[in-house]
Design a protein around this motif. Structure first.
Motif, short mmCIF file in Angstrom:
data_model
loop_
_atom_site.label_atom_id
_atom_site.label_comp_id
_atom_site.label_asym_id
_atom_site.label_seq_id
_atom_site.Cartn_x
_atom_site.Cartn_y
_atom_site.Cartn_z
N VAL A 1 1.42 0.54 -15.10
CA VAL A 1 2.74 1.44 -15.17
C VAL A 1 2.18 2.93 -15.36
O VAL A 1 1.28 3.24 -16.28
CB VAL A 1 3.60 1.18 -16.09
CG1 VAL A 1 3.67 1.24 -17.38
CG2 VAL A 1 4.93 2.43 -15.63
N TYR B 1 0.31 6.93 -5.05
CA TYR B 1 1.54 6.70 -5.74
C TYR B 1 2.82 6.79 -4.84
O TYR B 1 2.76 7.37 -3.86
CB TYR B 1 1.59 7.79 -6.79
CG TYR B 1 0.64 7.95 -8.10
CD1 TYR B 1 0.94 7.24 -9.28
CD2 TYR B 1 -0.35 8.70 -7.76
CE1 TYR B 1 0.04 7.16 -10.26
CE2 TYR B 1 -1.39 8.51 -8.73
CZ TYR B 1 -1.25 7.83 -9.81
OH TYR B 1 -2.36 7.85 -10.98
N THR C 1 12.01 6.98 -9.36
CA THR C 1 10.92 6.10 -9.67
C THR C 1 9.86 6.48 -9.22
O THR C 1 9.59 7.02 -8.22
CB THR C 1 11.48 4.57 -9.42
OG1 THR C 1 10.56 3.75 -9.45
CG2 THR C 1 11.59 4.70 -7.62
N LYS D 1 5.67 4.69 -8.95
CA LYS D 1 4.71 3.53 -8.99
C LYS D 1 3.38 3.69 -8.49
O LYS D 1 3.31 4.39 -7.49
CB LYS D 1 5.36 2.35 -8.11
CG LYS D 1 6.78 1.72 -8.54
CD LYS D 1 7.37 0.67 -7.53
CE LYS D 1 7.86 1.23 -6.43
NZ LYS D 1 8.54 0.25 -5.54
N PHE E 1 0.03 2.29 -6.64
CA PHE E 1 -0.11 1.33 -5.69
C PHE E 1 -1.87 1.24 -5.34
O PHE E 1 -2.36 2.24 -5.64
CB PHE E 1 0.72 1.33 -4.54
CG PHE E 1 0.33 2.65 -3.73
CD1 PHE E 1 -0.64 2.43 -2.78
CD2 PHE E 1 0.92 3.44 -3.73
CE1 PHE E 1 -0.75 3.39 -1.85
CE2 PHE E 1 0.89 4.70 -2.75
CZ PHE E 1 -0.13 4.83 -1.88
N GLU F 1 2.17 -2.73 -5.22
CA GLU F 1 2.77 -1.68 -5.97
C GLU F 1 2.89 -1.95 -7.36
O GLU F 1 2.92 -3.36 -7.68
CB GLU F 1 3.99 -1.28 -5.55
CG GLU F 1 3.83 -0.50 -4.05
CD GLU F 1 5.14 -0.10 -3.65
OE1 GLU F 1 6.28 -0.39 -4.11
OE2 GLU F 1 5.21 0.98 -2.64
N ILE G 1 4.17 -1.59 -11.61
CA ILE G 1 5.42 -1.47 -12.34
C ILE G 1 6.14 -0.21 -12.18
O ILE G 1 5.32 0.72 -12.45
CB ILE G 1 5.34 -1.91 -13.81
CG1 ILE G 1 4.82 -3.17 -13.89
CG2 ILE G 1 6.64 -2.06 -14.62
CD1 ILE G 1 4.47 -3.87 -15.18
N PRO G 2 7.35 -0.09 -11.89
CA PRO G 2 7.96 1.50 -11.78
C PRO G 2 8.26 1.98 -13.09
O PRO G 2 8.40 1.23 -14.16
CB PRO G 2 9.10 1.21 -10.79
CG PRO G 2 9.48 -0.26 -11.30
CD PRO G 2 8.32 -0.96 -11.46
#
Length: 1381
Positions: A741, A771, A808, A810, A812, A817, A819-820
């Motif tokens: 995250v 992101y 949100t 995240k 990737f 992806e 954890i948000p």
């Protein structure tokens, strides 16, 4: 509108169509005629129409051989049929008695049995077909060339040769170019059959490729040109077996430069030989040619290139490259493509009236550029004053006459061929007048303006029509002695003037004017003869202007002498300018070439040349542009950055050098890198000029590398960047799992957008590819945006105001992806209130540094006490001067609490104000501060100098002048120089000093009938300005009134006795009494100076050590001691200095009175002279009063006495006193220790003495009509008026606690009350006199002077000071009596 109305009448009113056509011609004389098309029809008149008359077939260039027959085709169309004739070489052929040449029925020329020999060539030449229709005109065809092939001659013969099987061979056979089509080859006395392997080149050469045994034998070439065949030598070609050894690669035939016409075929020969057998490839302008897929490009046997149907695009440089695997050779040749003349715009038929001007238009193209000539009815048109070639190709006919009617042809010709196009001109008769009165002749025709090339004519209405509102006029004019007349028409009805343009200088013209009404043209005015003015003969443009770059920083320009120099060329002026700028520079040149150095590298410049003769500059040449040569870059690439991709690669990014430093086209970049531990082992990589990044791979893990980049041009490598370091990763990042995250997420809502910022995940060992940002109202899944992994913020646009958004974020990678991270924000409403304004800066001060520089300082109450700026606020300083009144403000921004304003005018009062801005908030402007720049020496001389003789006194002259335009300060005086020899050294001229408020001066006792020269020089406090130009004046001759008994000249009320005992050059001897008095004055000044020095020394050595005594003495000096009030000897001494302008600056503010009155009030001798006033003023008045400046004035010096010096006077600065007759309250003088008042403020609630209050009150009670000189107020130390002001330090101001001072923030109202300090002169006899400076060997430093004054203020009893001052006053009173005697 007149033209449109005329056109409508032309179609609707048959009786007036010709008249309206004439009006149409008057509207636009240059395009006066009706263009081609059907002629206007009218049932009331017989109208001539354009007759179709043109060539159906024209002759073409023809090649023939001796003894053959030739037909040159020609056919023309016309009704009736035209008569056809032929010209050869410009002369008509007599075909009636010619048995070999005859005219065929269609007009073609038939020539039988062409005759051609070495000395007799009657048929070869240029032929032209001429078609004529009686009463209509004549047209001529294009010119055709008949070429007769000459007798066969071989310029080169074939030679015996041998060739290896499979290789190439050539056999030469060169003949005249006109015989090439008649060449053929024989092998073993049999005609040789040509195929893809055996070809004949256009030159006649035989090429055999891939030779076989059957190619061996005897060869000869044959020329068959109508007579018996001509054979060349017979030679043997041997074919040898392949030796299977390598032989050198050589060209048997190389391509040579060729010229071809569009549409022709061309063969570029290229044959090579060698073992192994070579292959041939072709390139054009460094691009490979694809001969296999092209229909127009064919590779012939042996490697020659054939191009069919040549176009302009085929022109260029061709390279033949032969390669056999072991070596490569190449040859090149230039192909030039030419084009026959073609018409882009052909002439059109024209209707016109007599005296009109017409233009036949003709626009052609071709390569080389065609030349154009015009033919009228078959005869060449020779340019003259009335037949002109305009716009390169158009024919203009001025002042048409009936004989100009006929057919006009435009003939274009270049090296390739020629073409013609024609049009018909019909001269119409004027329409007969309708029934009704015609106007009489215009009256009073005059030339109201005559110039070199134009004449303006005016006239009055005809007597038959006095109003003449509906009349139009035609002005007919011609050169004297010329029958051809031109016409110029007025532009609208009722106009009674016209300007005739484009006339010749110094030429006589004849003018007449006719009026027209609706019935027709009236009578003509009487001829008016006018001659134009002669013209100054200026040079024409310099021909053949050329410019070429000699180096990266220099360009050489050459030109030739103008064709129309109109006299001797004196010099040339070369103008040049950098492209993209508007600043043109020039240089004078005496020759026909010049090299300009110091130019910018690889920069385009434009050049033009103007020739000068004795009359002035001539016509400029057109601009010629050229670019300086390129050079290596002078700066390194910019913004070099390194990005570590993984453990074995680093990405390098950079930007090109600044455009001004590239010095050419960037062709590439050189990247050098090395290990930081092994600096000697450097690796280089080259990339293209368009590439701005490079991935360096194959590096070692966990190793630090240094990188640098340099730019390249074709000239070499420029400077490299500094070494930049980066270290590869110890191990590659993990991409087997999704990123963690992000470590933080921040949002900042705006009205319609939200700014999102974040930081990457804490675990940096996992690869992050980017992101993903999700957002929406109430849910983050409505929209998703992906950004690069390097990005750390993003602005979400196009949102709704006053809405709740969930966001949100995240990270990737290629796995997926992570954890948000969630955040929410509410966008702002639309109606955002305006931010509250900030507090304006306070305590704005202007500190003068020089004649053009002022430092502005201020404080900001919105900052902490230490006044340290920690946010992004900035300050805007604005300033202006009120002279002139409409001056606009100038602005500048600053990020500190001070700003240096430069570029100001000397001795000018400026006002300054400041405002502060922080984000969207701004303050109002602060209160203004004023500052007057220091004076500067005058930069211009006095102007309008005139010298006149005084009436009744021939030996006296009066000199008048005006102040300099750029005085740069108050003019304190003038010096008049005069001499009888204008070339004498300036120190030999006689001088007359004059004070600054005088603009006239008398000089007496000059020699009669003698020329004198006068110059004037102005001075201010900074020095002397430049001298004016010498003005000559001759004194009048003797009138006989002088003599032995004549009285002495009246010297006037301003006369002063000379300071020297010697005779003046033009004055009377100085009397002994004046000399004695001068000696007394000098001795007195010396004694007074010594006394003052002794007094100051006594003050400095007698110090009281008791602090209470100091305090009591200071308090007494402020409040006044009752002990001295009744005693006339006990008076408070004034601030007495003897002419202290050497220690202080000159007054800055200017008095509104140009000649301010100086007070002559003597020093008060007792306390009754001083009127006490209420002392209830504010505590800071005393400090302000001490910062005022005295105002000084000088009077004029007259006669010869002023030439050697001025009488010394003692200057005593007083508080502001008007003249006694206007005084209501005499202000009391202030005491020296007055500034100690602040030390007793704890004991006395009244912080200021009565002196300050009475001073202010007396100034305010003066008559309103009194014009008072003012002095500028500066917030400074109270005693700074007696010392040179110091430049304020850059830091915050500090204050000495022993001196009265006001804190910085409390000095905002310093300019509310401004008073002046005047000086009293001892012995001036009711007139203000200029002070004599007392020379001080070395002035003490500012800090020392201030400290000395502080000590003197705090150390002495008032009674001690008073006694010393009273004694000094007695001495000065005695001196006053002496000087006034």
């Amino acid at each position: 509108m007149a033209a449109e109305r005329g056109a409508r009448r032309l179609l609707s009113t048959p009786s007036f169509w010709l008249y309206c056509l004439l009006l149409l011609g008057r509207r636009a004389p240059g395009a006066a005629a009706a263009r081609s098309g059907s002629a206007p029809q009218s049932p009331g008149a017989s109208i001539r129409t354009f007759t179709p008359f043109y060539f159906l077939v024209e002759p073409v260039d023809t090649l023939s051989v001796r003894g053959s027959s030739v037909i040159l085709n020609c056919s023309a169309y016309s009704e009736p049929s035209p008569k056809i004739e032929w010209k050869k070489d410009g002369t008509f052929l007599n075909l009636v008695s010619d048995d070999r040449r005859q005219l065929l029925p269609d007009g073609s020329l038939f020539i039988s049995n062409v005759v051609h020999s070495k000395h007799n060539k009657p048929d070869e030449g240029y032929y032209q077909c001429v078609a004529t229709v009686e009463s209509l005109g004549t047209i001529i065809s294009r010119t055709a060339k008949l070429i007769v092939a000459g007798l066969p001659r071989f310029t080169s013969q074939p030679e015996p040769s041998s060739v290896y099987a499979g290789n190439n061979a050539i056999l030469n056979c060169e003949v005249n170019a006109d015989l090439v089509p008649f060449v053929r080859w024989e092998q073993n006395r049999q005609p040789l059959l040509l195929d893809d392997r055996v070809i004949k080149l256009p030159s006649g050469m035989l090429v055999i490729s891939n030779a076989t045994e059957g190619d061996g034998g005897l060869y000869r070439c044959v020329v068959e040109s109508g007579g018996p065949p001509k054979y060349s030598d017979e030679v043997e070609l041997k074919v040898l077996p392949d030796p299977e050894v390598i032989s050198d690669l050589v060209f048997l035939k190389q391509p040579s430069p060729l010229v071809r016409v569009i549409g022709q075929d061309v063969v570029l020969p290229c044959v090579a030989s060698g073992l192994p057998t070579p292959t041939i490839k072709w390139m054009k302008n460094e691009e490979a040619l694809d001969t296999e897929s092209s229909e127009r490009l064919v590779l012939l046997a042996g490697g020659s290139l054939e191009i069919s149907d040549v176009t302009e695009d085929d022109a260029g440089t061709y390279f033949c490259i032969a390669d056999n695997g072991n070596e490569t050779i190449e040859a090149q040749a230039e192909l030039t493509v030419q084009a026959q003349p073609e018409f882009l715009k052909q002439p059109t038929n024209i209707y016109a009236h007599e005296s009109m001007d017409i233009v036949f238009e003709c626009e052609v193209t071709g390569k080389p550029t065609p030349t154009v000539k015009w033919v009228k009815n078959g005869d060449m048109v020779i340019p003259s004053d009335y037949f002109k070639i305009v716009k390169e190709h158009n024919l203009q006919v001025l002042g048409l006459v009936k004989s100009d009617e006929g057919f006009y042809q435009c003939i274009a010709e270049n090296d390739v061929g020629n073409a013609q196009a024609g049009a018909q001109l019909i001269i119409l008769e004027h329409a007969p007048a309708t029934t009704g009165p015609l106007p009489s002749a215009p009256r009073d025709v005059v030339a109201s303006l005559v110039s070199t090339r134009f004449i303006k004519l005016t006239w009055r209405t005809p007597a038959s029509d006095p109003h003449g509102d509906n009349l139009t006029y035609s002005v007919f004019y011609t050169k004297e002695g010329i029958a051809r007349e031109r016409v110029e028409n007025t532009s609208h009805p009722g106009e009674m003037q016209v300007t005739i343009q484009n006339l010749m200088p110094a030429t006589v013209y004849i003018f007449r004017v006719m009026a027209q009404n609706k019935h027709g043209s009236g009578e003509s005015s009487a001829p008016l003869r006018v001659e134009t003015q002669p013209e100054v003969q200026l040079p024409g443009p310099a021909p053949n202007l050329r410019a070429y770059a000699a180096s990266p920083t220099s360009i050489t320009v050459t030109w030739e002498t103008p064709v129309s120099g109109n006299g001797e060329i004196q010099n040339y002026k070369l103008y040049y300018m950098e492209k993209g700028t508007d600043k043109e520079q020039d240089v004078d040149v005496s020759s026909h070439s010049y090299t300009i150095n110091g130019l910018k590298k690889y920069t385009e410049y434009s050049f033009r040349v103007v020739a000068y003769n004795k009359h002035g500059p001539g016509v400029s040449t057109p601009d010629v542009a050229v670019r300086t040569l390129s050079d290596v870059p002078s700066a390194a690439p910019q913004n070099l950055s390194l990005e570590v991709r993984n453990s074995k690669s680093i990405m390098i990014h950079w930007q090109p050098p600044a455009p001004a430093t590239q010095n050419g086209q960037i062709t590439g970049y050189k990247i050098r890198y090395r290990k930081a531990s092994r600096k000697s082992d450097v690796t280089e990589t080259l990339v293209s000029g368009t590439q701005l990044s490079q991935l360096i791979e194959g590096l070692d893990r966990g190793t630090e590398y240094n990188f640098r980049v340099a730019a390249l041009t074709i000239n070499g490598t420029g400077p490299a960047t500094d070494w930049l370091s980066a270290e590869t990763f110890e191990s590659d990042l993990d991409e087997t799992r999704v990123p963690e995250v992000p470590s933080s997420l921040h949002v900042r809502p705006l009205v319609t957008s939200i700014v999102v910022s974040w930081t990457p995940p804490e675990n940096q060992n996992i690869v992050v590819r980017g992101y993903a940002i999700g957002y929406g109202i109430g849910s983050p899944h409505a929209q998703t945006i992906k950004v690069d992994y390097k990005q750390r913020y993003y602005t979400i646009e196009n949102l709704d105001p006053s809405s709740h958004y969930v966001i949100t974020l995240k990270a990737f990678n290629n796995v997926g992806e992570g954890i948000p991270l969630y955040e929410s924000a509410v966008t702002r409403p639309h109606t955002v209130p305006d931010p509250t304004p900030m507090m304006p800066p306070v305590g704005v001060q202007a500190s003068i540094l020089s004649h053009d520089t002022i430092r502005i300082t201020w404080a900001d109450n919105s900052l902490p006490k230490h006044q340290k700026i920690t946010d992004s606020r900035y300050y805007t300083v604005r300033w202006k001067t009120n002279i002139p009144a409409n001056t606009k403000y100038k602005n500048a921004n600053a990020t500190t609490l001070s700003y240096l304003v430069t570029g100001l005018k000397p001795n000018t009062l400026y006002e300054f104000s400041v405002m502060v801005t922080k984000g969207r908030r701004s303050s109002t402007w602060s209160m203004t501060a004023h500052g007057t720049t220091f004076e500067l020496v005058p930069t211009s001389p006095p102007k309008d100098v005139t010298v006149v003789s005084k009436e009744g006194k021939p030996k006296t002259i009066i000199v008048n002048w005006q102040p300099p335009s750029e005085a740069n300060g108050k003019i304190t005086g003038y010096i008049i120089y005069y001499s009888t020899d204008v070339n004498a050294e300036i120190h030999d001229w006689v001088i007359e000093p004059v004070v600054g408020n005088r603009l006239t001066h008398q000089i007496q006792e000059l020699t009669l009938d003698t020329p004198y020269y006068f110059k004037i020089q102005a001075r201010n406090s900074k020095g002397m300005g430049p001298m004016s130009e010498a003005v000559q004046f001759r004194t009048p001759k003797a009138s006989g009134s002088g003599g032995k008994g004549s009285r002495l000249p009246d010297l006037g009320s301003d006369y002063k006795p000379p300071m020297s005992g010697s005779n003046s050059p033009h004055g009377s001897p100085t009397s002994p009494l004046d000399s004695n008095m001068l000696l007394v004055i000098i001795v007195s000044v010396g004694v007074i100076t010594i006394v003052v020095v002794v007094i100051i020394a006594v003050f400095c050595t007698r110090r009281t050590t008791s602090h209470q005594k100091k305090k009591r003495a200071a308090c007494k000096s402020v409040n006044g001691s009752h002990k001295y009030k009744g005693n006339s000897k006990d008076v408070k001494p004034p601030d007495l200095w003897i002419h202290h302008e050497r220690l202080e600056l000159k007054p800055i503010d200017k008095s509104p009175d140009p000649n301010p009155i100086m007070t002559d009030t003597p020093i008060p001798r007792n306390s009754q002279d001083i009127t006490p006033v209420d002392n209830s003023m504010d505590s800071n008045i005393h400090q302000r009063r001490n910062s005022y400046r005295g105002h000084e004035s000088e009077d004029s010096m007259s006669t010869l006495a002023g030439r050697r010096g001025m009488r010394p006077k003692m200057m005593m600065p007083f508080d502001s006193q008007p003249p006694q007759q206007s005084v209501r309250n005499t202000p009391s003088t202030d005491t020296m220790p007055a500034s100690s008042s602040q030390t007793c403020c704890t004991d006395h609630q009244d912080p200021e003495g009565a002196t300050s209050s009475s001073y202010l009150a007396s100034s305010q009670e003066e008559d309103s009509g009194q014009s008072l000189p003012t002095a500028h107020v500066r917030p400074s130390h109270p005693l700074k008026s007696f010392a040179v002001p110091a430049i304020p330090p850059p830091g915050p101001p500090t204050y000495d606690p022993a001196l009265p001072s006001t804190p910085l923030l409390s000095q905002q109202a310093l300019n509310h009350h401004i008073h002046s300090v005047k000086t009293a002169s001892i012995g001036t006899l009711g007139r203000s006199r200029p002070p004599m400076p007392v020379v001080v060997p070395s002035a003490p430093e500012v800090q020392e002077t201030t400290r000395m004054l502080e000590d003197s203020e705090s150390s002495y009893e008032p009674d001690e000071l008073t006694k010393e001052m009273a004694h000094l006053e007695g001495l000065m009173k005695d001196l006053n009596a002496i000087t006034t005697a």
